[in-house]
Write an enzyme that holds these catalytic residues in place. Sequence first.
Site, PDB file in Angstrom:
ATOM      1  N   VAL A 130     -29.607  13.154  30.647  1.00 21.93           N
ATOM      2  CA  VAL A 130     -28.521  12.270  31.068  1.00 21.93           C
ATOM      3  C   VAL A 130     -29.019  10.829  31.156  1.00 21.93           C
ATOM      4  O   VAL A 130     -29.875  10.500  31.978  1.00 21.93           O
ATOM      5  CB  VAL A 130     -27.941  12.727  32.430  1.00 21.93           C
ATOM      6  N   GLU A 131     -28.497   9.984  30.295  1.00 23.17           N
ATOM      7  CA  GLU A 131     -28.775   8.543  30.347  1.00 23.17           C
ATOM      8  C   GLU A 131     -27.685   7.963  31.223  1.00 23.17           C
ATOM      9  O   GLU A 131     -26.529   7.875  30.829  1.00 23.17           O
ATOM     10  CB  GLU A 131     -28.713   7.939  28.935  1.00 23.17           C
ATOM     11  N   MET A 132     -28.030   7.611  32.469  1.00 21.10           N
ATOM     12  CA  MET A 132     -26.986   7.409  33.469  1.00 21.10           C
ATOM     13  C   MET A 132     -26.528   5.973  33.703  1.00 21.10           C
ATOM     14  O   MET A 132     -25.522   5.751  34.379  1.00 21.10           O
ATOM     15  CB  MET A 132     -27.392   8.069  34.788  1.00 21.10           C
TER      16      MET A 132
ATOM     17  N   GLN B 129     -25.060   7.958  28.164  1.00 24.83           N
ATOM     18  CA  GLN B 129     -24.902   9.055  27.208  1.00 24.83           C
ATOM     19  C   GLN B 129     -25.448  10.346  27.807  1.00 24.83           C
ATOM     20  O   GLN B 129     -26.374  10.318  28.617  1.00 24.83           O
ATOM     21  CB  GLN B 129     -25.630   8.740  25.891  1.00 24.83           C
TER      22      GLN B 129
END
Length: 448
Positions: A329-331, A258
């Site tokens: 940034v949830e990568m 997300q």
Amino acid sequence: MATQETCTIRTCITKPPSIFMHITLLFSSLIICLFLFGLGSAGNVSPRAELYVPNYKYYHNVSSIGTFITDLVVKHPTYFRLDLNFKSRSNIPQYVLHMTNFSSSRISYGSHGVSNVKPRLLLSFGEHAREFFPVESMIHLLKRITRGLYAPLNSPEDQYTKHVLSQLDIYIIVMANPDGRHLIEKTGNYCWRGTSTGVDLDRNFPWNFGGRGSSGDPGDEEFRGPFPHSEPEGRVYLELSNTHHFDAFISFHSGIKQIYIPFADSASRKAKIVPVNSIVQLALAEAMSKAGGSSFKYGIGYNLCEYPADGTIYDYMAGVKKIPYSLNVEMWGEGDVDNKQCFDLFNPPNEKLVASLDDSMPLYDALFTHLVHWKQKQIHEQYHQLGQTDLYIPKSYVIPFLLCLCVFLAIFCRQVPCAFNHRFYSRKRVVSLRSLSSTFTVSGIKIT
Ligand SMILES: *[C@@H]1O[C@H](CO)[C@@H](O)[C@H](O)[C@H]1NC(C)=O
Ligand SMILES: *[C@@H]1O[C@H](CO)[C@@H](O)[C@H](O)[C@H]1NC(C)=O
Ligand SMILES: [Zn+2]
């Protein structure tokens, strides 16, 4: 905390009717949010029976991260510099890597004025101890960039590296919370998220600090600490953002895929506050999401998640430091949907690490490309605005302009003073009379 609830969901999954599937999906997204932003006292950080743990042949540890970064700077001083001014509470370095082509200037001039100003980025990794993946991803990116330095001229690798190094000015906080990582290595507790005192660095900043999207309980994974900036690990963010004028701040995490723009805090959520440039920021989030194969949801932090997060670094950088782009940034991750423990919730298995790292590279590419274009557009707009004002005179006009000015001044100086003291005609007469004589004067002033 999410374990018990996840078990309930798994029971649901075994029952076929689609209504259960819907409820399952609803609950699982809820739980993902619960886990990522945590909720109340539910999020304790005691160790669990992990499904898999990192093998340091694949993953880096505190010591090999340090070795990698220092080697890089020694080998490529034209492109990498190290700032060693920042340390954790336990005196472990918080490496700040400055990456750019130092032999190309920050500003370059083309035939149409300023043609390139490098956007300046601050990238932050390793705020949360158990999220190994973002740090690995950053190392993978650095390896990819250095590979281009040895690649044949004009090969894609060479072009990529030149693009990144010559067009961008990037500061990297390599591992914001080295104490937390050290503690994990020492204890094998892969659920640890905070600093050495258990403070969640990403709830410790003065942006709605103390709100319900954090916890006052020292045993909670979202423990905000006793007061804002209580952790020495936060100093690097303050000093860098005070010293440099950043165009973008990106805080990298893992646990799900997300991308959030500001804000995530409970007060903004209640008052429906959005950044003034939310459309511009969403465009970047969208570009990154698309680059990531569109599996990334993106939006305003408090909209994407059921539960708020107060005192986050990215909200602070947007709200207080007014950095134009500030993203969280949830990568990597699938979320807490499959009875996950800790390490597996935030990090891929050893044998899948490299493939997952490769998959994360387009996120950076989209980020870099987008910001280079944004900066160029900004510069050109400023340049053209300036071109329309009186300040700007094209060179070809300068000589005619100066000639006109001389002629004008000559006439002006000769006549205006006379007109002003109402003796224009009499003086003129005097001049014409005197001009008959050998002495030539204008307005009673002897000029020859
Ligand atoms: C860290 O990783 C290296 C391999 O890169 C390994 O040799 C070393 O033993 C590891 N250190 C610890 C404390 O596990
Ligand atoms: C760095 O900049 C110099 C001078 O502009 C240029 O010659 C060189 O190719 C650049 N190198 C990289 C890797 O960008
Ligand atoms: Zn995180």
